[in-house]
Each structure stands twice: as structure tokens, then as C-alpha cells.
Design an enzyme around this catalytic site. Sequence first.
Site, PDB file in Angstrom:
ATOM      1  N   GLY A  89     -19.506  20.517  11.484  1.00  0.00           N
ATOM      2  CA  GLY A  89     -20.031  19.566  12.468  1.00  0.00           C
ATOM      3  C   GLY A  89     -18.982  19.129  13.469  1.00  0.00           C
ATOM      4  N   ARG A 173      -6.170  24.194  11.470  1.00  0.00           N
ATOM      5  CA  ARG A 173      -6.113  24.403  10.017  1.00  0.00           C
ATOM      6  C   ARG A 173      -6.070  25.895   9.720  1.00  0.00           C
ATOM      7  NH1 ARG A 173     -10.395  21.236   6.306  1.00  0.00           N
ATOM      8  NH2 ARG A 173     -11.958  22.521   7.327  1.00  0.00           N
ATOM      9  N   ASP A 249     -19.236  20.997  -0.846  1.00  0.00           N
ATOM     10  CA  ASP A 249     -18.831  21.571   0.448  1.00  0.00           C
ATOM     11  C   ASP A 249     -17.315  21.496   0.633  1.00  0.00           C
ATOM     12  OD1 ASP A 249     -19.834  18.802   0.480  1.00  0.00           O
ATOM     13  OD2 ASP A 249     -18.968  18.722   2.477  1.00  0.00           O
TER      14      ASP A 249
HETATM   15  P1  AMP Z   1     -16.303  15.794   5.279  1.00  0.00           P
HETATM   16  O1  AMP Z   1     -16.590  14.430   4.721  1.00  0.00           O
HETATM   17  O2  AMP Z   1     -15.127  15.828   6.214  1.00  0.00           O
HETATM   18  O3  AMP Z   1     -16.197  16.828   4.213  1.00  0.00           O
HETATM   19  O4  AMP Z   1     -17.547  16.182   6.182  1.00  0.00           O
HETATM   20  C1  AMP Z   1     -18.845  16.317   5.701  1.00  0.00           C
HETATM   21  C2  AMP Z   1     -19.736  16.868   6.783  1.00  0.00           C
HETATM   22  O5  AMP Z   1     -19.816  15.949   7.872  1.00  0.00           O
HETATM   23  C3  AMP Z   1     -19.293  18.197   7.370  1.00  0.00           C
HETATM   24  O6  AMP Z   1     -20.431  18.944   7.672  1.00  0.00           O
HETATM   25  C4  AMP Z   1     -18.576  17.765   8.638  1.00  0.00           C
HETATM   26  O7  AMP Z   1     -18.575  18.789   9.612  1.00  0.00           O
HETATM   27  C5  AMP Z   1     -19.417  16.591   9.081  1.00  0.00           C
HETATM   28  N1  AMP Z   1     -18.685  15.640   9.906  1.00  0.00           N
HETATM   29  C6  AMP Z   1     -17.686  14.792   9.524  1.00  0.00           C
HETATM   30  N2  AMP Z   1     -17.251  14.076  10.570  1.00  0.00           N
HETATM   31  C7  AMP Z   1     -17.973  14.446  11.652  1.00  0.00           C
HETATM   32  C8  AMP Z   1     -17.995  14.071  13.025  1.00  0.00           C
HETATM   33  N3  AMP Z   1     -17.192  13.150  13.526  1.00  0.00           N
HETATM   34  N4  AMP Z   1     -18.881  14.712  13.827  1.00  0.00           N
HETATM   35  C9  AMP Z   1     -19.710  15.653  13.357  1.00  0.00           C
HETATM   36  N5  AMP Z   1     -19.742  16.042  12.081  1.00  0.00           N
HETATM   37  C10 AMP Z   1     -18.893  15.456  11.227  1.00  0.00           C
HETATM   38 MG    MG Z   2     -15.759  18.736   4.274  1.00  0.00          MG
END
Ligand code: AMP
Ligand code: MG
Length: 481
Positions: A89, A173, A249
Site C-alpha cells: 500500500g 529496502r 503478511d
Molecule cells: P504494516 O503494518 O506496515 O505491515 O502494513 C500493513 C498494511 O498496511 C500493508 O498492506 C501496508 O502496505 C499498508 N500500509 C501501511 N501504512 C500505509 C500507508 N501510509 N498508506 C498505505 N498503505 C499503508
Molecule cells: Mg507489513
Amino acid sequence: MTIGWHFDNTYSKLSSTFKEDIKPTPVHDPELVILNEKLAEDLKLDFSKINKKELAKLFSGNSLPDGSNTIAQAYAGHQFGHFTMLGDGRAVLIGEHLVNKNFRFDIQFKGSGRTSFSRNGDGRAVLGPMLREYIISEAINSLKIPTTRSLAVVKTGEKVVRENLLPGAILTRVASSHIRVGTFQYIAAKQNIDDLKILMNYTIDRHYPEIKTSKNKALDLLNLVMEKQCQLVINWMRVGFIHGVMNTDNMAISGETIDYGPCAFMDHYDPKTVFSSIDSHGRYSFANQPPITKWNLARFAECLIPLIDKDQDEAIKIATETINNFEKIYEVKWLNMMRDKLGLFGEDKNDKILIKDLLNWMEKNKADYTNTFCNLMNIKTSNNEIYNNKDYINWTNKWQKRILLNNSSKDKSLKLMKSSNPVVIPRNHKVEEALKEANENNLEVMNKLLSILTKSYENQKNIEDFQSPSNTKEYQTFCGT
Ligand code: AMP
Ligand code: MG
């Protein structure tokens, strides 16, 4: 002016089910904050002839390198136990860089703008958390634990809306791939067995070519991934690392540590330690990491059911038996890892009790996990008075007697301990201090911290301040920042 990119993008050739073709959203005024020159060298990339402005353009995605092919990858995930369709995302994979024919790395920008998987997010990331990922992932690498790496961080010159307006940033990354348990969950949820086979074969080609021709590839893959992830969590337990958000994930099929959000290192030994602000039930606490690894592997096994056996009942039976081996495998690995930490060779029937007694003493006396093992190695850290405790001295006497059963020299025993016990870990207050200065354009403190953390097993001079436990009693960390 050749940097040395050698892109060979295989994931982007998969069908549109697996990804979205998308470019990073250009940013207003990129500025390079940090470049990991040592990692660049390991990747056979040479940025030395590129000026800072060009580097900023490159690592922000404003100008993409030749041969890149940018995509956002689709994946799903159980987030705190709840299944959701997700995907990159706020990240794009710019390509797979070949160091040589055996070493292939994903190069990914994190914080690079919205994609079709962004849901309500802005696709952006904040400077502090990206530098935090940089510091901790490099520390984990120096602790000899498999991990994604951090090649660069740029500021975007744009503000990002969080609790207030914060400086935006993009992290580059590097990972052996970004295939997650959740990638399999996404494809399995689509219920197209051909796509599932494609993903399985792709994963095997890339990470486990040794089972390419085996009879039951799905079952062998499950076993190999179980072995890798079990070993990973053993390593986390060894150094007191708490990942903090072990959603499916965030579990890489390669067995690398991935997604540095609310992670942090434990100071005093307490198995219930949680830092993440949203983990109110302790799902991802220090002690829960092994059972959660098993839980995540069970979700992985579920995805593979149709490929394990045509007879579904039989497949479920096989997969269940396999997953139920986790505790046994973990227990053996854990005991051996703790023996290493204590410099013990061979096996003695009382080893487990000896180890548990030490852990119980640490918990009861709020002794620092890292520094207690330093004390056993005769390495002085801070707050040494605690080791005059009678119970501790009694315990060390028992430990010394056990060492006599080693059938090996004291030198070898100490050597084993020194390769298992870090002398320095990223202490929460030190990381915060470095980030605060970096936010004010002073990178000196962060660079000093990195130089110490990248020698985590070395007894360095004048680092007492970096070894003392954090006073930040209620230290809190955050997701999605
Ligand atoms: P994470 O908690 O970083 O593992 O993210 C979980 C999901 O939320 C993943 O699909 C990320 O791509 C999405 N995500 C986290 N932060 C954002 C953001 N600021 N904008 C869009 N998607 C996000
Ligand atoms: Mg993640």
C-alpha cells in the site's frame, strides 16, 4: 557513470493477479539522508561517482534506473488474527538486482506513494520510522540474524499527515524476496490452483531450488519454511528481540526478519514484554513469538493443502502432523541455543533446569537480559551490583560445575558464548536519541550508534552508555508510521 545495476525482474512477469504495475509517485524535493555504502559494496553497486542531488532523485524514485520495472505486490494477511486482503500500500518493488547468478535481491522503495492496495492510507512514510528501520535492521544483520537490509533513506521534502505534520521519507529496502506467508494467503483465497502452483514453483525456484524435483514439493516447502522460520524466532529469542507485529503478511518465506514497525529489544528479562501500543493482549509478546510462529505456519500450511494431496482429508492430516512437529523442533533448537549462550557443550539431563533457573532469577530480579550474559563472559557493563546477589552466585557455581562436564577447553566455551551473546544491542533510549537528532538534521549521533551496533559481538571501548538498559519504563512503539 555506471552504478552497476543488473536487473532481472522475474516477479513482474507474473500475471496481474500477483501485482499491479505502478510507478512511484514523484516527490517534491528529495534529499539524501543516509546511504549504506558497505551494503552497496556487497551488492556490487558503486554510487561514489554520483552527486547527492542525483542520488536523491534515484532513491526517491523521481528518476528510475534503466532496467527497473516497478510493481506493487499483492498479498493478504492475518492482522492480529483477522484476515484481510492487503498488498503493497505504500511500497513499490523497483526490480530484482543480480549480484551474481546465485544472489538475487529485491530493491524496494517504502513510502513511495499510493497504489491500488493503499486502502485509506496515503502511501507515505515518515522520516523517524524509516531511520528506525534502517538502524534496527542493520543491527539485526550485525547480530547475524537473517533480515531485510536498508540501502538508503531520502527525505521527500513533503509533509506527511500523522498525529501532526511530519517530514516524509522513503526507505530503500533490500530483501532476498518479499514473498510472505500472506502472499500465499492472497493467491489461495483466489482459489485458482494454477496460480497457486505458479507461486509455489516460483518460490521454490527462488529460495529452495533443492526441492525442485522432489515428489511432494508442497510438503517439502512447508517443512523447509518451518525450519527457516523456527530458526529465525530462535535467533530473536537469543538476543531479546521483539518483532511486535508478527502478522502473516510480515512473515517472509525466506526466513528473513521483515517489517520493522513496532519492534524493540527487551532490557530486563520479562517474557511478557510488549512494546507495541496496539498489542494490548500481548499477542506478540516476547514469550509468545514461538507459538505465534507456529500459528502463522499453520496458516501457510492451509494455503498449501490443495497441493499436498489430491485427497483433501489426507492433505489436512499430513499438514497437521507436520505443523505439530513445531514444538519438538523448537524445543531442541532452543535448548541448544541457550547452551551456546552459556558455553555448554554436549547435553546433560539437568541443562534445561539450569537454564530455566537463570531465566527465573533474571525475571525475579529484573536483571538485564543482554548484560547478564555479558557478566557471565566477564564483560563489565552497567549496574554490576546486581550480580553480587547470593542466588545468582549460587547459580554460577552450578553453572561452573556443568562447564566441567564440557569435555572441552574453557577457551572454546568462552568463544562459543562470545559468538552467541551480543555485547551491545540497540537500546531504546539510544535509538530515540539518534532519531531526535536526525530529525534536526544532525546525523552524527545516528552514525556513531550505527558504528557501535554494527560490531555487536565486539567488546568495544567506552560504550558503557550504549549498554545501559533504558529508563523508558513504558516505552511504546507504533505500527504503520
Ligand atoms: P504494516 O503494518 O506496515 O505491515 O502494513 C500493513 C498494511 O498496511 C500493508 O498492506 C501496508 O502496505 C499498508 N500500509 C501501511 N501504512 C500505509 C500507508 N501510509 N498508506 C498505505 N498503505 C499503508
Ligand atoms: Mg507489513
